[in-house]
Design a protein around this motif. Structure first.
Motif, PDB file in Angstrom:
ATOM      1  N   VAL A 118      20.093 -28.654   9.077  1.00 51.93           N
ATOM      2  CA  VAL A 118      18.657 -28.785   9.298  1.00 51.93           C
ATOM      3  C   VAL A 118      18.279 -27.834  10.434  1.00 51.93           C
ATOM      4  O   VAL A 118      18.911 -27.825  11.486  1.00 51.93           O
ATOM      5  CB  VAL A 118      18.264 -30.231   9.666  1.00 51.93           C
ATOM      6  N   VAL A 119      17.251 -27.021  10.195  1.00 52.52           N
ATOM      7  CA  VAL A 119      16.768 -26.082  11.205  1.00 52.52           C
ATOM      8  C   VAL A 119      15.530 -26.685  11.842  1.00 52.52           C
ATOM      9  O   VAL A 119      14.607 -27.117  11.148  1.00 52.52           O
ATOM     10  CB  VAL A 119      16.433 -24.714  10.572  1.00 52.52           C
ATOM     11  N   ARG A 120      15.517 -26.711  13.161  1.00 50.12           N
ATOM     12  CA  ARG A 120      14.387 -27.286  13.893  1.00 50.12           C
ATOM     13  C   ARG A 120      13.527 -26.167  14.449  1.00 50.12           C
ATOM     14  O   ARG A 120      14.016 -25.245  15.093  1.00 50.12           O
ATOM     15  CB  ARG A 120      14.896 -28.167  15.026  1.00 50.12           C
ATOM     16  N   GLN A 121      12.234 -26.276  14.224  1.00 47.37           N
ATOM     17  CA  GLN A 121      11.254 -25.323  14.724  1.00 47.37           C
ATOM     18  C   GLN A 121      10.171 -26.145  15.423  1.00 47.37           C
ATOM     19  O   GLN A 121       9.810 -27.223  14.956  1.00 47.37           O
ATOM     20  CB  GLN A 121      10.678 -24.534  13.554  1.00 47.37           C
ATOM     21  N   VAL A 122       9.659 -25.654  16.545  1.00 48.00           N
ATOM     22  CA  VAL A 122       8.630 -26.384  17.280  1.00 48.00           C
ATOM     23  C   VAL A 122       7.293 -25.680  17.105  1.00 48.00           C
ATOM     24  O   VAL A 122       7.184 -24.474  17.316  1.00 48.00           O
ATOM     25  CB  VAL A 122       8.992 -26.502  18.777  1.00 48.00           C
ATOM     26  N   LEU A 123       6.282 -26.431  16.697  1.00 42.85           N
ATOM     27  CA  LEU A 123       4.930 -25.909  16.512  1.00 42.85           C
ATOM     28  C   LEU A 123       3.975 -26.781  17.312  1.00 42.85           C
ATOM     29  O   LEU A 123       3.900 -27.997  17.085  1.00 42.85           O
ATOM     30  CB  LEU A 123       4.543 -25.921  15.027  1.00 42.85           C
ATOM     31  N   ASP A 124       3.288 -26.185  18.266  1.00 45.63           N
ATOM     32  CA  ASP A 124       2.358 -26.924  19.123  1.00 45.63           C
ATOM     33  C   ASP A 124       3.020 -28.134  19.765  1.00 45.63           C
ATOM     34  O   ASP A 124       2.431 -29.211  19.856  1.00 45.63           O
ATOM     35  CB  ASP A 124       1.109 -27.361  18.338  1.00 45.63           C
ATOM     36  N   GLY A 125       4.273 -27.962  20.180  1.00 45.70           N
ATOM     37  CA  GLY A 125       4.992 -29.032  20.859  1.00 45.70           C
ATOM     38  C   GLY A 125       5.565 -30.092  19.949  1.00 45.70           C
ATOM     39  O   GLY A 125       6.197 -31.036  20.416  1.00 45.70           O
ATOM     40  N   GLU A 126       5.365 -29.948  18.649  1.00 43.82           N
ATOM     41  CA  GLU A 126       5.871 -30.937  17.689  1.00 43.82           C
ATOM     42  C   GLU A 126       7.028 -30.353  16.886  1.00 43.82           C
ATOM     43  O   GLU A 126       6.914 -29.243  16.360  1.00 43.82           O
ATOM     44  CB  GLU A 126       4.760 -31.365  16.727  1.00 43.82           C
ATOM     45  N   PRO A 127       8.133 -31.088  16.770  1.00 42.02           N
ATOM     46  CA  PRO A 127       9.264 -30.573  15.995  1.00 42.02           C
ATOM     47  C   PRO A 127       8.977 -30.569  14.496  1.00 42.02           C
ATOM     48  O   PRO A 127       8.329 -31.478  13.972  1.00 42.02           O
ATOM     49  CB  PRO A 127      10.397 -31.549  16.320  1.00 42.02           C
TER      50      PRO A 127
END
Length: 87
Positions: free
Chosen positions: A46-55
């Protein structure tokens, strides 16, 4: 300095080998690759990316497998294409 990574550990970095077609603009879809030694026995990545502080999590899929390693692929969307600028 970052701690040394064992040669047999899972690996990803920002090089062309692991990000063959980097995003150029906001909203571009791009692929990242992760190499995992076969001995690790990974069955899911699973790849985690953060957008606007949300994972945001993206399930990777197997790209290719050899006797020594498995390469995993995940498609992400660019939300910030500028991460560092030299002055």
């Amino acid at each position: 300095a970052a701690p040394a990574q064992p040669l047999g550990a899972a690996h990803h970095d920002g090089s062309a080998l692991y990000c063959p077609d980097p995003p150029q603009e906001h909203g571009d879809t791009f692929t990242v690759l992760l190499r995992v030694p076969a001995a690790e026995g990974a069955t899911r990545v699973v790849v985690r990316q953060v957008l606007d502080g949300e994972p945001r999590n993206t399930l990777a899929r197997v790209d290719r497998t050899t006797a020594q390693e498995t390469w995993w692929r995940a498609d992400l969307t660019a939300h910030n294409t500028v991460t560092n600028s030299a002055s």
